[in-house]
Design a protein around this motif. Sequence first.
Motif, PDB file in Angstrom:
ATOM      1  N   MET A   1       0.780  -1.194  -0.069  1.00 27.07           N
ATOM      2  CA  MET A   1       0.079   0.050  -0.057  1.00 27.07           C
ATOM      3  C   MET A   1       0.765   1.359   0.095  1.00 27.07           C
ATOM      4  N   PHE A   2       2.109   0.992   0.657  1.00 30.45           N
ATOM      5  CA  PHE A   2       2.799   2.396   0.764  1.00 30.45           C
ATOM      6  C   PHE A   2       3.423   2.731  -0.733  1.00 30.45           C
ATOM      7  N   ILE A   3       3.697   1.847  -1.345  1.00 29.20           N
ATOM      8  CA  ILE A   3       4.237   1.960  -2.685  1.00 29.20           C
ATOM      9  C   ILE A   3       3.217   2.734  -3.486  1.00 29.20           C
ATOM     10  N   TYR A   4       1.813   2.327  -3.397  1.00 31.59           N
ATOM     11  CA  TYR A   4       0.909   3.244  -4.111  1.00 31.59           C
ATOM     12  C   TYR A   4       0.882   4.443  -3.835  1.00 31.59           C
ATOM     13  N   GLY A   5       0.912   5.041  -2.464  1.00 31.20           N
ATOM     14  CA  GLY A   5       1.154   6.396  -2.284  1.00 31.20           C
ATOM     15  C   GLY A   5       2.100   6.992  -2.746  1.00 31.20           C
ATOM     16  N   ILE A   6       3.260   6.429  -2.677  1.00 33.14           N
ATOM     17  CA  ILE A   6       4.564   7.098  -3.448  1.00 33.14           C
ATOM     18  C   ILE A   6       4.337   7.490  -4.643  1.00 33.14           C
ATOM     19  N   ILE A   7       3.693   6.513  -5.403  1.00 33.51           N
ATOM     20  CA  ILE A   7       3.368   6.478  -6.788  1.00 33.51           C
ATOM     21  C   ILE A   7       2.316   7.481  -7.005  1.00 33.51           C
ATOM     22  N   CYS A  71      -1.516  17.996  -1.809  1.00 37.01           N
ATOM     23  CA  CYS A  71      -0.669  17.144  -1.540  1.00 37.01           C
ATOM     24  C   CYS A  71      -0.713  16.774   0.215  1.00 37.01           C
ATOM     25  N   VAL A  72      -0.656  17.772   1.001  1.00 38.48           N
ATOM     26  CA  VAL A  72      -0.883  17.598   2.514  1.00 38.48           C
ATOM     27  C   VAL A  72      -2.147  16.828   2.665  1.00 38.48           C
ATOM     28  N   LEU A  73      -3.244  17.225   2.141  1.00 43.85           N
ATOM     29  CA  LEU A  73      -4.295  16.371   2.271  1.00 43.85           C
ATOM     30  C   LEU A  73      -4.349  14.985   1.873  1.00 43.85           C
ATOM     31  N   LEU A  74      -3.479  14.597   0.902  1.00 40.74           N
ATOM     32  CA  LEU A  74      -3.499  13.368   0.277  1.00 40.74           C
ATOM     33  C   LEU A  74      -2.512  12.407   1.366  1.00 40.74           C
ATOM     34  N   PHE A  75      -1.432  13.319   1.918  1.00 40.79           N
ATOM     35  CA  PHE A  75      -0.869  12.636   2.742  1.00 40.79           C
ATOM     36  C   PHE A  75      -1.470  12.194   4.100  1.00 40.79           C
ATOM     37  N   ALA A  76      -2.178  13.114   4.457  1.00 37.77           N
ATOM     38  CA  ALA A  76      -3.028  12.942   5.719  1.00 37.77           C
ATOM     39  C   ALA A  76      -4.200  12.075   5.559  1.00 37.77           C
ATOM     40  N   ALA A  77      -4.776  11.664   4.354  1.00 39.13           N
ATOM     41  CA  ALA A  77      -5.715  10.798   4.332  1.00 39.13           C
ATOM     42  C   ALA A  77      -4.916   9.380   3.922  1.00 39.13           C
ATOM     43  N   GLY A  78      -3.663   9.342   3.515  1.00 41.83           N
ATOM     44  CA  GLY A  78      -3.130   8.204   3.504  1.00 41.83           C
ATOM     45  C   GLY A  78      -2.520   7.835   5.003  1.00 41.83           C
ATOM     46  N   GLY A  79      -2.331   8.625   5.563  1.00 47.23           N
ATOM     47  CA  GLY A  79      -1.814   8.050   6.992  1.00 47.23           C
ATOM     48  C   GLY A  79      -3.015   7.830   7.963  1.00 47.23           C
ATOM     49  N   LEU A  80      -4.300   8.544   7.764  1.00 50.79           N
ATOM     50  CA  LEU A  80      -5.316   7.867   8.413  1.00 50.79           C
ATOM     51  C   LEU A  80      -5.645   6.768   7.973  1.00 50.79           C
ATOM     52  N   SER A  81      -5.727   6.568   6.855  1.00 55.76           N
ATOM     53  CA  SER A  81      -6.071   5.183   6.329  1.00 55.76           C
ATOM     54  C   SER A  81      -5.334   4.188   6.799  1.00 55.76           C
ATOM     55  N   SER A  82      -3.996   4.416   7.027  1.00 58.04           N
ATOM     56  CA  SER A  82      -3.003   3.251   7.492  1.00 58.04           C
ATOM     57  C   SER A  82      -3.240   3.267   8.903  1.00 58.04           C
ATOM     58  N   PHE A  83      -3.452   4.159   9.706  1.00 52.54           N
ATOM     59  CA  PHE A  83      -3.882   4.101  11.100  1.00 52.54           C
ATOM     60  C   PHE A  83      -5.034   3.310  11.318  1.00 52.54           C
ATOM     61  N   LEU A  84      -5.978   3.646  10.625  1.00 50.02           N
ATOM     62  CA  LEU A  84      -7.265   2.739  10.754  1.00 50.02           C
ATOM     63  C   LEU A  84      -7.254   1.379  10.406  1.00 50.02           C
ATOM     64  N   GLU A  85      -6.415   0.963   9.470  1.00 54.21           N
ATOM     65  CA  GLU A  85      -6.275  -0.228   9.097  1.00 54.21           C
ATOM     66  C   GLU A  85      -5.689  -1.304  10.136  1.00 54.21           C
ATOM     67  N   ARG A  86      -4.853  -0.737  11.114  1.00 52.79           N
ATOM     68  CA  ARG A  86      -4.512  -1.494  12.063  1.00 52.79           C
ATOM     69  C   ARG A  86      -5.268  -1.902  13.193  1.00 52.79           C
TER      70      ARG A  86
END
Length: 86
Positions: A1-7, A71-86
């Motif tokens: 999933m991380f690689i998709y965020g970087i891409i 870009c900041v919003l995308l980063f925050a959404a990715g971080g929140l998504s990653s946090f909620l997956e755990r």
Amino acid sequence: MFIYGIIAFLIFGVATSAASTVMKIQVNDRVSEGERFSWWSRNYTEVGRKYRELFPGSPLPDIARYSGWICVLLFAAGGLSSFLER
């Protein structure tokens, strides 16, 4: 999933740079020789202002202006998504 965020960030960065470059090219084609922007200039705020004067209905200046916040919003959404997956 991380690689998709970087891409996604890379694609977004290339698209934003391309939009800014297109604006600079179109502005330089329409203004006189003395008003043209140099190619190494990174003053995209001034390019966006001049582009808005020449092309009032275009969304490109808004995209270029708010791209950092998007870009900041995308980063925050990715971080929140990653946090909620755990």
